[in-house]
Design an enzyme around this catalytic site. Structure first.
Site, PDB file in Angstrom:
ATOM      1  N   GLY A   1       0.819  -1.200   0.000  1.00  0.00           N
ATOM      2  CA  GLY A   1       0.000   0.000   0.000  1.00  0.00           C
ATOM      3  C   GLY A   1       0.852   1.249   0.000  1.00  0.00           C
ATOM      4  O   GLY A   1       2.044   1.225   0.293  1.00  0.00           O
TER       5      GLY A   1
ATOM      6  N   GLY B   1       0.329   5.784   0.535  1.00  0.00           N
ATOM      7  CA  GLY B   1      -0.529   6.926   0.801  1.00  0.00           C
ATOM      8  C   GLY B   1       0.283   8.196   0.910  1.00  0.00           C
ATOM      9  O   GLY B   1       1.489   8.218   0.622  1.00  0.00           O
TER      10      GLY B   1
ATOM     11  N   VAL C   1       3.382   1.244   2.761  1.00  0.00           N
ATOM     12  CA  VAL C   1       3.205   0.125   3.682  1.00  0.00           C
ATOM     13  C   VAL C   1       3.773  -1.125   3.025  1.00  0.00           C
ATOM     14  O   VAL C   1       3.458  -1.429   1.873  1.00  0.00           O
ATOM     15  CB  VAL C   1       1.717  -0.085   4.036  1.00  0.00           C
TER      16      VAL C   1
ATOM     17  N   ASP D   1     -10.913  10.762  10.187  1.00  0.00           N
ATOM     18  CA  ASP D   1     -10.656  10.350   8.801  1.00  0.00           C
ATOM     19  C   ASP D   1     -11.282   8.987   8.523  1.00  0.00           C
ATOM     20  O   ASP D   1     -10.650   8.119   7.924  1.00  0.00           O
ATOM     21  CB  ASP D   1      -9.150  10.313   8.531  1.00  0.00           C
TER      22      ASP D   1
END
Length: 527
Positions: free
Chosen positions: A40, A42, A47, A156
């Site tokens: 992942g 962001g 990640v 969030d």
């Protein structure tokens, strides 16, 4: 690498000793981690999957901005100190943190499944049973009920921050991840809270920079429920919130877009959580108790939403009849033949196909809805009197509490006193641009995690709700919201010389100075 930022200047942190603070960044040794593939990425970093003493873990490598930007450092420190104190089956388990070559890393348990956004996109929202949808909703609400009991405000909540872990054959568990925006909230310093989150799920009071509390998480949860009911694409396009309606969710339109097989109480819960007034939203404790009742019953026994009356969108003057099977079938055929497709159909073809499948199967053999019944589930609003049963109208008459808007049925008549607020001036180019921008197909995987660098506006919620749209269109500054450009007028064209003379009272405009002739200079130099 030494940190130069002072922890004493950061608010919203749990109480801890100096020894605990020093161990926050060295609770494990980087050499004990065997890094694997990236899983992942962001705005805060990437990640990776890794092995830690034979156990699969997830390593969140934070951006290098953490070392140089005090705001990023603040978010990282909060995430570590909050996450390590959380113990809940629906919250990702914190393992430790370390620093290697100037990069800070947070290590948590590894979840095999992807996030909820990918889960819905890969399977199709109509292919997910209502039992599983309500089970995932219960898991998420349980986690946030626990967080709010610990005075933690998440800020969030969205599908990309929910991981779906497959714990067995057809059994799934939702887990909350990414506490980068979380903080300890005692309810006192509401005016000092930073505006942060994702634009599609942020509550109206957060978007406009007004004071807010933990009820902003409830609103984001309501948007997430609408994604589970209608699909992510529908929420992002047809239910997109704009400054023209004060960032309010069109709950009447959401009611018509929802499939008729949706349990009535589940739809009412989503609308209740999306109430415009924060005081009208339920607490997560109430949500958990209600979903427990729904999930413990057979779906065939639950009343469903049923067919909705045809709906005309006042913003687009378009006729919506999501329950018309013939229209849905025609859309499906046009999809296959690629004939006579408009921009609106191109955006919603997949969602219409899903809705038609659900509309044609009202009872749903897989148990994703019951028979249409005259009775409806009533959600209690008394916190002290928790859910212990589902009350039906034919068995008992429930008296709703005063001033509670169940899903916003009366919102359109009561929350806006100025009718011109929703009605643009005739031949408004800004509204035409707004309609065109809403018809553009957006990328679902677009990153929405940017940290806003400034308040979107200095106006309060009431200022926006009761003012003319032109008055705040020029005031609002939305660097992270793409609908700000739709409100901006085209730049004025430069005036002609005759027009300038008229404006200046007959004074002719100044003529630009002529550039010196460099050719003559060059010739003189040659001589």
């Amino acid at each position: 690498m030494n940190i130069n930022f002072s922890k004493d200047d950061i608010t919203g942190l749990p109480k801890s000793t100096k020894e605990e603070d020093e161990n926050d960044f060295s609770s494990l040794d980087y050499s004990d981690l065997f890094m694997d593939v990236e899983i992942g990425r962001g705005s805060f970093g990437q990640v990776q999957k890794a092995s830690y003493f034979g156990t699969d873990v997830a390593v969140k490598q934070l951006s290098t901005l953490v070392s140089i930007d005090p705001d990023y450092f603040k978010f990282m420190l909060r995430e570590i100190k909050i996450l390590k104190g959380m113990r809940h089956p629906n919250i990702v388990q914190y393992i430790g943190a370390c620093c290697h070559e100037g990069r800070y890393m947070i290590v948590t348990e590894y979840i095999k499944g992807g996030d909820l956004h990918q889960f819905i996109k890969a399977r199709g929202v109509s292919n997910i049973s209502w039992t599983l949808r309500m089970k995932l909703a219960l898991d998420i609400a349980s986690a946030f009920s626990y967080l709010h009991s610990k005075k933690v405000i998440f800020r969030d909540l969205k599908a990309k921050n929910i991981l779906v872990d497959e714990i067995g054959d057809g059994l799934y568990r939702a887990k909350v991840i990414d506490f980068g925006f979380a903080r300890i909230f005692d309810g006192k310093d509401t005016n000092n809270l930073t505006i942060c989150g994702s634009e599609n799920t942020m509550s109206p009071e957060v978007i406009v920079g007004s004071s807010y509390n933990d009820s902003c998480d409830v609103y984001s949860y309501g948007v997430l429920l609408l994604e589970l009911i209608c699909g992510s694409r529908v929420v992002k396009t047809q239910l997109k919130r704009t400054p023209m309606n004060a960032f309010d969710m069109n709950l009447e339109k959401a009611e018509h877009l929802a499939p008729e097989s949706c349990p009535r109480a589940f739809m009412d819960l989503a609308k209740w959580c999306c109430s415009y007034n924060p005081k009208d939203r339920p607490t997560f404790k109430i949500v958990v108790e209600g979903l427990k009742v729904l999930t413990n019953q057979q779906l065939k026994d639950l009343p469903v939403k049923g067919k909705s009356k045809p709906y005309i969108d006042p913003d687009e003057d378009s006729f919506i009849d999501p329950n018309d099977d013939s229209n849905n079938n025609n859309n499906s055929e046009n999809n296959n033949n690629n004939n006579d497709n408009s921009n609106e159909n191109n955006e919603n073809n997949n969602e219409n196909n899903n809705n038609s499948n659900e509309n044609n199967n009202k009872k749903n053999k897989n148990g994703s809805g019951g028979d249409i019944s005259g009775s409806s589930v009533i959600i209690k609003t008394d916190e002290e009197e928790s859910f212990n049963s589902v009350v039906y109208k034919e068995h008992a008459v429930a008296q709703p509490l005063p001033n509670i808007d169940y899903g916003g049925q009366n919102k359109r008549q009561n929350n806006i006193f100025n009718p011109s607020f929703f009605t643009p001036p005739p031949n408004s180019k800004s509204m035409m641009d707004l309609k065109q921008s809403s018809a553009v197909d957006e990328d679902e995987d677009e990153d929405e995690d940017d940290v806003p660098s400034e308040l979107l506006t200095s106006l309060t919620v009431n200022d926006i709700r009761y003012s003319n749209p032109k008055s705040f269109a020029a005031t609002i500054s939305t660097p992270n919201l793409n609908y700000a450009t739709a409100l901006d007028q085209d730049p004025p064209k430069p005036l002609s010389q005759s027009a300038c003379a008229t404006v200046l009272g007959g004074i002719p405009p100044m003529q630009p100075k002529k550039k010196p002739n460099n050719k003559n200079k060059k010739k003189k130099k040659k001589l």
